[in-house]
Design a protein around this motif. Sequence first.
Motif, PDB file in Angstrom:
ATOM      1  N   ASP A  24       0.487  -1.292   0.268  1.00 54.04           N
ATOM      2  CA  ASP A  24       0.104   0.177   0.131  1.00 54.04           C
ATOM      3  C   ASP A  24       0.979   1.607  -0.114  1.00 54.04           C
ATOM      4  O   ASP A  24       0.543   2.516  -0.741  1.00 54.04           O
ATOM      5  CB  ASP A  24      -0.638   0.062   1.286  1.00 54.04           C
ATOM      6  CG  ASP A  24      -1.810  -1.289   0.941  1.00 54.04           C
ATOM      7  OD1 ASP A  24      -2.460  -1.535   0.076  1.00 54.04           O
ATOM      8  OD2 ASP A  24      -2.394  -1.723   1.782  1.00 54.04           O
ATOM      9  N   LYS A  41      -4.175  10.405  -3.526  1.00 54.75           N
ATOM     10  CA  LYS A  41      -5.325  10.963  -2.438  1.00 54.75           C
ATOM     11  C   LYS A  41      -6.545   9.573  -3.308  1.00 54.75           C
ATOM     12  O   LYS A  41      -7.101   8.906  -2.084  1.00 54.75           O
ATOM     13  CB  LYS A  41      -6.036  11.834  -2.479  1.00 54.75           C
ATOM     14  CG  LYS A  41      -5.032  13.103  -1.261  1.00 54.75           C
ATOM     15  CD  LYS A  41      -5.251  14.866  -1.698  1.00 54.75           C
ATOM     16  CE  LYS A  41      -4.313  15.529  -0.822  1.00 54.75           C
ATOM     17  NZ  LYS A  41      -4.755  16.489  -1.065  1.00 54.75           N
ATOM     18  N   ALA A  44      -5.057   6.534  -2.212  1.00 57.11           N
ATOM     19  CA  ALA A  44      -5.289   5.998  -0.233  1.00 57.11           C
ATOM     20  C   ALA A  44      -6.940   6.080  -0.339  1.00 57.11           C
ATOM     21  O   ALA A  44      -6.990   4.884   0.878  1.00 57.11           O
ATOM     22  CB  ALA A  44      -5.152   7.518   0.088  1.00 57.11           C
ATOM     23  N   CYS A  45      -8.377   6.744  -1.607  1.00 50.51           N
ATOM     24  CA  CYS A  45      -9.436   6.207  -0.867  1.00 50.51           C
ATOM     25  C   CYS A  45      -9.646   4.836  -1.332  1.00 50.51           C
ATOM     26  O   CYS A  45      -9.899   4.356  -0.257  1.00 50.51           O
ATOM     27  CB  CYS A  45     -10.164   6.996  -1.409  1.00 50.51           C
ATOM     28  SG  CYS A  45      -9.948   8.819  -0.634  1.00 50.51           S
ATOM     29  N   ALA A  48      -8.127   2.319   1.901  1.00 51.22           N
ATOM     30  CA  ALA A  48      -8.969   2.567   2.687  1.00 51.22           C
ATOM     31  C   ALA A  48     -10.213   1.907   2.558  1.00 51.22           C
ATOM     32  O   ALA A  48     -10.805   1.209   3.850  1.00 51.22           O
ATOM     33  CB  ALA A  48      -9.912   3.997   2.967  1.00 51.22           C
ATOM     34  N   THR A  52     -12.525  -1.927   4.586  1.00 44.38           N
ATOM     35  CA  THR A  52     -13.526  -2.002   5.016  1.00 44.38           C
ATOM     36  C   THR A  52     -14.406  -3.425   4.397  1.00 44.38           C
ATOM     37  O   THR A  52     -15.074  -4.311   4.778  1.00 44.38           O
ATOM     38  CB  THR A  52     -14.434  -0.990   3.979  1.00 44.38           C
ATOM     39  OG1 THR A  52     -14.800  -0.890   2.469  1.00 44.38           O
ATOM     40  CG2 THR A  52     -14.051   0.479   4.527  1.00 44.38           C
ATOM     41  N   PHE A 121      -7.676   4.593  -7.396  1.00 46.81           N
ATOM     42  CA  PHE A 121      -8.424   4.489  -7.074  1.00 46.81           C
ATOM     43  C   PHE A 121      -8.730   2.738  -7.113  1.00 46.81           C
ATOM     44  O   PHE A 121      -8.542   2.353  -6.495  1.00 46.81           O
ATOM     45  CB  PHE A 121     -10.216   4.578  -6.509  1.00 46.81           C
ATOM     46  CG  PHE A 121     -10.895   4.255  -5.803  1.00 46.81           C
ATOM     47  CD1 PHE A 121     -11.265   4.859  -4.407  1.00 46.81           C
ATOM     48  CD2 PHE A 121     -11.601   2.928  -5.989  1.00 46.81           C
ATOM     49  CE1 PHE A 121     -11.869   4.181  -3.981  1.00 46.81           C
ATOM     50  CE2 PHE A 121     -12.695   2.830  -5.304  1.00 46.81           C
ATOM     51  CZ  PHE A 121     -12.530   3.012  -4.125  1.00 46.81           C
ATOM     52  N   ALA A 164      -9.571   2.016   8.871  1.00 46.39           N
ATOM     53  CA  ALA A 164      -9.337   2.077   7.660  1.00 46.39           C
ATOM     54  C   ALA A 164      -9.244   4.430   7.764  1.00 46.39           C
ATOM     55  O   ALA A 164      -9.193   4.562   7.188  1.00 46.39           O
ATOM     56  CB  ALA A 164     -11.482   1.838   7.228  1.00 46.39           C
ATOM     57  N   ILE A 165      -9.651   4.549   8.801  1.00 46.46           N
ATOM     58  CA  ILE A 165      -9.727   5.403   9.001  1.00 46.46           C
ATOM     59  C   ILE A 165      -8.497   6.180   9.162  1.00 46.46           C
ATOM     60  O   ILE A 165      -7.533   7.145   8.334  1.00 46.46           O
ATOM     61  CB  ILE A 165     -10.392   5.907  10.552  1.00 46.46           C
ATOM     62  CG1 ILE A 165     -11.702   6.492  10.217  1.00 46.46           C
ATOM     63  CG2 ILE A 165      -9.833   7.689  10.619  1.00 46.46           C
ATOM     64  CD1 ILE A 165     -12.992   6.956  11.271  1.00 46.46           C
ATOM     65  N   CYS A 167      -6.059   4.424   7.758  1.00 48.30           N
ATOM     66  CA  CYS A 167      -4.607   4.414   6.537  1.00 48.30           C
ATOM     67  C   CYS A 167      -5.274   5.201   5.510  1.00 48.30           C
ATOM     68  O   CYS A 167      -4.843   5.855   5.520  1.00 48.30           O
ATOM     69  CB  CYS A 167      -6.039   2.974   5.996  1.00 48.30           C
ATOM     70  SG  CYS A 167      -4.936   1.188   6.837  1.00 48.30           S
ATOM     71  N   LEU A 168      -6.703   5.665   6.213  1.00 48.44           N
ATOM     72  CA  LEU A 168      -6.615   6.512   4.995  1.00 48.44           C
ATOM     73  C   LEU A 168      -6.398   8.340   5.429  1.00 48.44           C
ATOM     74  O   LEU A 168      -5.878   8.772   4.911  1.00 48.44           O
ATOM     75  CB  LEU A 168      -8.407   6.857   5.372  1.00 48.44           C
ATOM     76  CG  LEU A 168      -8.988   8.195   4.582  1.00 48.44           C
ATOM     77  CD1 LEU A 168      -8.942   8.112   2.775  1.00 48.44           C
ATOM     78  CD2 LEU A 168     -10.712   8.646   4.460  1.00 48.44           C
ATOM     79  N   LEU A 172      -3.845   9.963   2.779  1.00 45.43           N
ATOM     80  CA  LEU A 172      -4.433  10.916   2.282  1.00 45.43           C
ATOM     81  C   LEU A 172      -2.754  11.897   3.099  1.00 45.43           C
ATOM     82  O   LEU A 172      -2.188  12.828   1.819  1.00 45.43           O
ATOM     83  CB  LEU A 172      -5.297  11.282   3.298  1.00 45.43           C
ATOM     84  CG  LEU A 172      -6.690  10.814   2.548  1.00 45.43           C
ATOM     85  CD1 LEU A 172      -6.973  11.604   3.247  1.00 45.43           C
ATOM     86  CD2 LEU A 172      -6.832  11.976   1.077  1.00 45.43           C
TER      87      LEU A 172
END
Length: 215
Positions: A24, A41, A44-45, A48, A52, A121, A164-165, A167-168, A172
């Motif tokens: 990643d 970014k 990155a999304c 994340a 999930t 993405f 997830a948060i 990672c984001l 980011l």
Amino acid sequence: MLPLENLLLFVPAMALLVMLPGPDFALVSRVALLEGSRAGKAAACGVAMGVTVHTACAIAGISAIIAASAPLFQLLKYAGAAYLFWLGIQSFRQKVQPVEADGGPGADVTTGHEVPLRRAFRQGFLTNALNPKAILIFLILLPQFMAADVAAAPQLLEMGVIIAIECLVWFLFLAQILGRVRRVFANPRFQRWLHRVTGAVFLGFGLRLALARND
């Protein structure tokens, strides 16, 4: 809900795990340096979003089924390795591109080429979602922080959201920093060097994943 004492241990432990260099990290760094912070970014999304998926699979029991089935786990492992190999080969084959302002090429839908943001993405998502080690993290590491007297599903959901948060936020931030300095590395020689290094990194991660033992 996780007990407070478990939560205070879980959050920094997972933050350190997220920040460790891996596929990643390599992907977001490469995308941000070559295509800008917006594309980074987007990657990155995608990472994340991959978390999930692992969270949902863990809650539904799918991760346990995959981990318990040698053929299924092998299939996921080789699929992840094949995708990393593909990223590595693509890196070696990619040509030097002129560095433009952030977002310049990202929104062009008239040239017939795929939108880089969407591609970034998808790459971030697949790099994370096809990583079988994430399954083992959810099945082996996360239960160490869970309370035995509380239902497992809500705790897994809470921990998955936290990961997830984290990672984001981390990726980011990484994409923003690398996107800002990418013009410093606009030299074609550096770009060729970056293509080769990141290609070798992806091939190395793929080889390590393919050869990893399941026990």
